[in-house]
Write a protein that holds these residues in place. Structure first.
Motif, short mmCIF file in Angstrom:
data_model
loop_
_atom_site.label_atom_id
_atom_site.label_comp_id
_atom_site.label_asym_id
_atom_site.label_seq_id
_atom_site.Cartn_x
_atom_site.Cartn_y
_atom_site.Cartn_z
N GLU A 1 12.01 -49.90 35.29
CA GLU A 1 12.58 -51.05 36.18
C GLU A 1 12.44 -50.53 37.70
O GLU A 1 13.48 -50.11 38.35
CB GLU A 1 13.59 -51.52 35.84
N PRO A 2 11.12 -50.14 38.18
CA PRO A 2 11.04 -49.75 39.35
C PRO A 2 11.26 -50.72 40.69
O PRO A 2 11.03 -51.70 40.27
CB PRO A 2 9.57 -49.11 39.49
N SER B 1 5.39 -47.02 38.58
CA SER B 1 6.28 -47.04 37.12
C SER B 1 5.82 -45.99 36.10
O SER B 1 4.81 -45.62 36.08
CB SER B 1 6.85 -48.48 36.78
N GLY B 2 6.57 -46.32 34.98
CA GLY B 2 6.07 -45.31 33.75
C GLY B 2 6.59 -44.03 33.74
O GLY B 2 7.61 -43.51 34.33
N PRO B 3 6.00 -43.10 32.79
CA PRO B 3 6.38 -41.80 32.65
C PRO B 3 6.26 -40.96 34.09
O PRO B 3 4.98 -41.27 34.47
CB PRO B 3 5.79 -41.20 31.61
N ARG C 1 14.46 -36.49 45.75
CA ARG C 1 13.30 -37.12 46.87
C ARG C 1 12.81 -38.24 46.30
O ARG C 1 12.36 -39.32 47.13
CB ARG C 1 12.43 -36.12 47.15
N GLY C 2 12.66 -38.65 45.06
CA GLY C 2 11.93 -40.07 44.48
C GLY C 2 11.09 -39.51 43.22
O GLY C 2 10.86 -38.43 42.67
N GLY D 1 14.30 -44.37 46.46
CA GLY D 1 15.23 -45.51 46.28
C GLY D 1 15.19 -46.07 44.91
O GLY D 1 15.44 -47.10 44.52
N GLU D 2 14.92 -44.88 43.71
CA GLU D 2 14.89 -45.48 42.58
C GLU D 2 16.27 -45.04 41.75
O GLU D 2 16.08 -44.59 40.72
CB GLU D 2 13.68 -44.66 41.83
N THR D 3 17.29 -45.18 42.40
CA THR D 3 18.55 -44.84 41.84
C THR D 3 18.90 -45.87 40.67
O THR D 3 18.81 -46.91 40.87
CB THR D 3 19.71 -44.81 42.66
#
Length: 234
Positions: free
Chosen positions: A90-91, A96-98, A117-118, A195-197
């Motif tokens: 859920e990016p 997204s993905g692995p 860092r992301g 921003g992918e917390t």
């Protein structure tokens, strides 16, 4: 005689009812705790960033600082960069993905802290590095929990399967703060994708509570039918 014949089944039913109702009540208490936690985390994430505490990192109350926006400045140690495997389903960004979260130690005046860092996809060969003094804004995070399904870390490859500073510090042979900071802004170059917390708190406690209470009601109905049948036969 009738009451005596029902004593043992009634006693066992009462014990089971106490257990089932107790489990349902415990789930309701967990529900209230989870709802309060979600409210606090939501409020923290929306708050303005504050400076990272300058000292006492090993004794920092992580429960009070978890998900709090902070700001810290320092120099990235790209030579000590590590990866944490993640499946990003859920990016918030386009990728997204692995892939991996890229964790890089930031040298500050108080010590070293890991900056998440992301995200980068598995096939990513390279991404921009930042030299010199850098200001990082992000969310402070405690160590990520492991479970029985978490794979063993590949320390020699600097590949980890949980965002936990302790084993990373051991593998790198350097002291690290007992927390990480998730960067909230993607830096120039587009990667890593910040921003992918993941703020994910499964909340099925009401469902579980209703299940336990339902089982208690069903048990009581079964015993009532059993007792009525026994009384009629006698």
């Amino acid at each position: 005689m009738r009451s005596r014949s029902l004593f043992l089944p009634g006693f066992l039913t009462l014990l089971a009812l106490i257990v089932l109702i107790g489990l349902g009540t415990w789930q309701m208490q967990r529900l209230h705790w989870k709802e309060d936690l979600l409210q606090r985390v939501t409020a923290r994430i929306a708050a303005p960033a504050v400076p990272l505490p300058p000292a006492g990192w090993p004794t920092l109350d992580l429960k009070e600082w978890e998900y709090r926006p902070v700001e810290v400045s320092g120099t990235f140690r790209h030579d000590l960069e590590t990866r944490v495997y993640v499946l990003l389903t859920e990016p918030r960004g386009p990728l997204s993905g692995p892939g991996y979260f890229i964790l890089t130690p930031l040298e500050t005046g108080e010590g070293r802290v890991l900056i998440n860092r992301g995200f980068v996809p598995l096939e990513t060969a390279s991404f921009p590095r930042l030299e010199g003094l850098t200001v990082v804004k992000g969310l402070l995070r405690g160590p990520e929990d492991r479970n029985m399904f978490t794979p063993a870390d590949e320390s020699s490859e600097r590949l980890f399967y949980a965002r936990d500073p302790a084993p990373i510090a051991t593998a790198l042979g350097i002291p690290l703060a007992p927390f990480t900071i998730d960067a909230v802004e993607t830096l120039p170059g587009g990667l890593p994708q910040a921003g992918e917390t993941r703020v994910n708190f499964p909340n099925r406690h009401l469902e579980y509570a209703l299940t336990w209470y339902g089982l208690a009601g069903a048990l009581l109905a079964v015993f009532a039918a059993f007792a009525w049948s026994r009384m009629r036969r006698r």
